[in-house]
Write a protein that holds these residues in place. Structure first.
Motif, short mmCIF file in Angstrom:
data_model
loop_
_atom_site.label_atom_id
_atom_site.label_comp_id
_atom_site.label_asym_id
_atom_site.label_seq_id
_atom_site.Cartn_x
_atom_site.Cartn_y
_atom_site.Cartn_z
N MET B 157 35.84 49.43 39.54
CA MET B 157 36.25 48.15 38.98
C MET B 157 36.89 47.29 40.07
O MET B 157 37.67 47.78 40.89
CB MET B 157 37.25 48.34 37.84
N VAL B 158 36.53 46.00 40.10
CA VAL B 158 37.19 45.07 41.02
C VAL B 158 38.60 44.84 40.49
O VAL B 158 38.77 44.30 39.39
CB VAL B 158 36.41 43.74 41.11
N THR B 159 39.60 45.27 41.26
CA THR B 159 40.99 45.15 40.79
C THR B 159 41.74 44.04 41.51
O THR B 159 42.88 43.73 41.15
CB THR B 159 41.73 46.49 40.98
N MET B 160 41.11 43.45 42.53
CA MET B 160 41.77 42.36 43.26
C MET B 160 40.71 41.72 44.15
O MET B 160 39.81 42.40 44.62
CB MET B 160 42.92 42.93 44.10
N VAL B 240 32.17 32.57 45.88
CA VAL B 240 32.61 33.96 45.89
C VAL B 240 32.01 34.68 44.69
O VAL B 240 32.05 34.16 43.57
CB VAL B 240 34.16 33.98 45.86
N PHE B 241 31.41 35.86 44.91
CA PHE B 241 30.78 36.55 43.79
C PHE B 241 31.75 37.36 42.93
O PHE B 241 31.79 37.19 41.71
CB PHE B 241 29.63 37.44 44.27
N PRO B 242 32.52 38.26 43.52
CA PRO B 242 33.29 39.17 42.65
C PRO B 242 34.45 38.49 41.93
O PRO B 242 35.06 37.57 42.47
CB PRO B 242 33.83 40.24 43.61
N ASN B 243 34.71 38.94 40.73
CA ASN B 243 35.88 38.52 39.95
C ASN B 243 36.66 39.77 39.60
O ASN B 243 36.06 40.81 39.33
CB ASN B 243 35.45 37.86 38.64
#
Lengths: 97, 301, 322
Positions: B157-160, B240-243
């Motif tokens: 998971m993207v956490t930051m 920017v791709f990730p959230n």
């Protein structure tokens, strides 16, 4: 990046030789060579052409080439390799004819 | 082998700290956990919804968050009171959010990061191993193959998002005793290839651009996380791709697939494989393996 | 049109910064010394958010292709117009064909050149500021080079009347002043021993040659961390924390302190132990490499008070020019 140093010109002697001093156009660290393993750009007595690199000044993670403004012979090198320098500090003397 | 639930962490009392006159930093925990991260995401989302006056930036982080504000519009002490109120009204057990599950192909042990890491061996804890060999060994794996299988074997998971634009910190969605943990380089490298997949602390990071870095290097993705020109279709709304909250499934690929994807990315035609899902922390905590399978099934169905 | 004849060491287009994108990793960029940037703009009749040229350590040589009103504020770089000295902190008329030339900074580190109408580059995400790390904003996302040409925006009607106006001496900062840079201790300062926290505010720190728009790396005594078993996810070094957001102006301590400036990384895994108050961030940006910096720990109320005084000084400059 090529930066022209400020030159202080003083005419010396009768036979029209001119001694100039290359001063630092910015504060930073004075480098006599491009890499610790390389030979210095110039030594006392070397002949240089206008535009030749005589030293580098490192500041803000960049190295700035300091070049000779005119052809001449390198005189006194006034700063130790890798010493901190201030803008306006005299670095290298140059005698041109 | 393990208790397959995610062990819940009871968080300490948050620490509200003033970053001089125009920042508030809120530390939810000193250690990383899903509880701390989901709390950071939930609270910052509530702050966005309430939209108090004078807020300039709202930045969720791994186990903390940060607010940049204009003290001429809201006093720092009044802001902290409001943040405390919002935190008190946020109940993680009722919380779920829309997120994306994304297929993220990775060429592990690729020639570019290998060349880089060999160049900086003197900066490393173990100059005689590769970063993959070292990380596999200190995490108790019998070799690089099983280590890569574990890294690609469950989603992250993207956490930051931060450091530089587009860099995601990713925390693998497995119980604590299956989390990989590695130190950063002893001396940071002055070079890292763009799109390198690295690991430091308990986080995978993807380097958006070439530059300095201190994470252990495992591979390279053909996908971009930053597209300044916004040429790729999935960057239409943001460069920017990730959230935060995105679920990335790192999928091991070979060189042929890497080159094929890279060609499409460079042509500006590649479309990321994405599924929108409703993420429920409660259900994830209960049965992470089953929940992850259902998430990624959607992706590869 | 302004033509760049010599670019200086590092000259970039900057404004008040690109806010609202920190959470995707985008620092604000913008003028490092917002006070000097705003004052220069006010002198030529611009609003504070017009773009100026920020020159660092050594100024540039510029040729003007049209008449304009300009002002320099910040470090003194011995400016000349067609080889005649001109004052700083004062609006000056230039004519088409004139050459504006600057030398190295003798007092301070950064000078701002405002031109009536502003430097007219295309705004990106609400700002004209240059962020060189990913080549974004400003003029082609990079420092100026010889041969670059910059457009000037439409000058405000009253700019011609401002020629000769000056900023009152009482509002011109003393950069040679060795006064302490004020900080509010906090963030993760529990990582430092009490002795090291005291040391941070007592020691004379030296600005290193690496200090730039990203960070001011300082050289001084070693700092000691409180021993602990590192929390999960933080990494093994005692300076490591679980990666978190860094305020602009915060002081991180990988070992020797680095003050994060306007192009800094937005977050990471080093403990931050305090933050330079907003009013003093521009003054720190005027310290040159090899100069010294001392920190003074102040209260939140003192930080707010410093901000109010700073804003009042800028407002006094603005209203004196009306």
């Amino acid at each position: 990046m090529y930066e022209r140093p400020t030159l202080n010109r003083t005419a010396t002697g009768r036979n029209m030789t001119e001694e100039t001093t290359i001063t630092a156009p910015m504060p930073g660290v004075f480098y006599r060579r491009s890499d610790p393993d390389e030979a210095p750009f110039v030594e006392k007595g070397d002949r240089v052409e206008a535009g030749d690199v005589v030293c580098l000044v490192g500041v803000m993670k960049n190295f700035h080439e300091i070049t000779a403004d005119a052809a001449g012979v390198v005189g006194e090198i006034l700063v130790e390799d890798e010493a901190p320098i201030e803008a306006g500090q005299e670095l290298v003397r140059l005698t041109s004819e | 082998m393990t208790d397959q639930r995610i062990e819940r962490v009871s968080l300490p009392k948050p620490r509200y700290e003033f970053g001089a006159d125009d920042y508030v930093f809120v530390e939810l925990d000193q250690a990383m956990s899903f509880d701390a991260n989901f709390q950071a995401m939930a609270v910052t989302q509530q702050i966005r919804e309430r939209d108090p006056p004078g807020l300039i930036e709202i930045c969720p982080a791994n186990a903390s968050y940060m607010i940049h504000f204009d003290p001429d519009e809201i006093g720092p002490r009044a802001l902290v009171e409001e943040l405390k109120e919002i935190a008190a009204a946020t109940d993680l057990s009722e919380y779920q959010w829309e997120t994306r599950v994304v297929d993220f192909p990775v060429l592990y042990d690729d020639e570019w990061t290998r060349e880089t890491l060999m160049r900086f061996r003197d900066n490393h804890q173990d100059p005689d191993s590769t970063d993959l060999e070292y990380s596999a060994r200190i995490n108790g794996f019998d070799g690089v193959e099983s280590f890569i299988e574990a890294h690609a074997g469950a989603p992250h998971m993207v956490t930051m998002v931060g450091f530089v634009p587009g860099l995601p910190w990713c925390f693998q969605m497995v119980p604590r005793d299956r989390q990989i943990e590695v130190p950063k380089y002893v001396q940071p490298r002055t070079d890292t290839p763009a799109r390198a997949v690295g690991f430091g602390g308990a986080f995978t990071a993807i380097y958006p651009v070439q530059g300095a870095g201190g994470y252990q290097l495992y591979g390279r993705t053909p996908l971009e996380v930053l597209d300044v020109e916004q040429r790729l279709p999935d960057f239409r709304d943001s460069m920017v791709f990730p959230n935060p909250g995105d679920v990335l499934q790192f999928r091991r690929i070979d060189r042929d697939e890497y080159d094929a994807i890279r060609e499409e990315v460079e042509a500006g035609t590649y479309e990321y494989r994405i599924e929108e899902v409703e993420f429920s922390p409660e259900r994830f905590f209960e049965d992470p393996t089953g929940y992850n399978e259902r998430l990624t099934e959607v992706l590869y169905a | 049109m302004i033509s760049v004849e010599k670019p200086g060491v590092l000259t970039t287009v900057q404004d008040v910064g690109r806010d609202g994108h920190y959470h995707i990793g985008m620092p604000p960029s913008g003028a490092m010394d917002q006070y000097a940037h705003a004052a220069a703009n006010y002198l030529v009749g611009n609003d504070a958010d017009a773009a100026t040229l920020e020159m660092t350590y050594q100024g540039c040589d510029l040729r003007f292709g049209e008449d304009a009103v300009v002002a320099l504020a910040g470090a003194d770089m011995t400016p000349t117009l067609n080889d005649e000295p001109i004052p700083t902190w004062e609006a000056v008329a230039v004519e088409a064909g004139d050459e504006l030339s600057l030398q190295y900074a003798t007092d301070g580190a950064r000078t701002y050149l405002a031109v009536a109408g502003g430097v007219d580059v295309e705004p990106l995400m609400g700002s004209r500021s240059t962020y060189t790390l990913i080549g974004l904003g400003g003029h082609e996302g990079r420092p100026l080079q010889a041969g670059d040409e910059l457009s000037i925006g439409d000058p405000p009607g009253r700019s011609a009347d401002l020629v000769g106006s000056r900023v009152d001496d009482e509002h011109v900062p003393e950069y040679a002043d060795k006064s302490a840079i004020r900080i509010v201790l906090g963030l993760c300062d529990y990582r430092l021993t009490e002795e090291s926290k005291a040391e941070l505010c007592k020691a004379e720190w030296t600005v290193t040659p690496e200090a730039d728009r990203v960070g001011y790396r300082l050289d001084g005594p070693d700092l000691d961390f409180v021993p602990r078993e590192q929390p999960f996810g933080a990494g093994t070094d005692p300076s490591n924390v679980v990666d978190l957001g860094y305020p602009v102006g915060s002081i991180q301590v990988p070992q020797q302190p680095i003050v994060l400036m306007r192009d800094a990384v937005t977050g990471g895994g080093y403990a931050t132990v305090g933050t330079v108050v907003s009013a003093d961030r521009g003054l720190l940006a005027q310290r040159r490499t090899h100069q010294t910096v001392t920190f003074e720990d102040v209260s939140l109320e003192d930080a707010l008070d410093a901000r109010t005084r700073n804003e009042a000084a800028l407002e006094a400059i603005r209203s004196s020019l009306e």
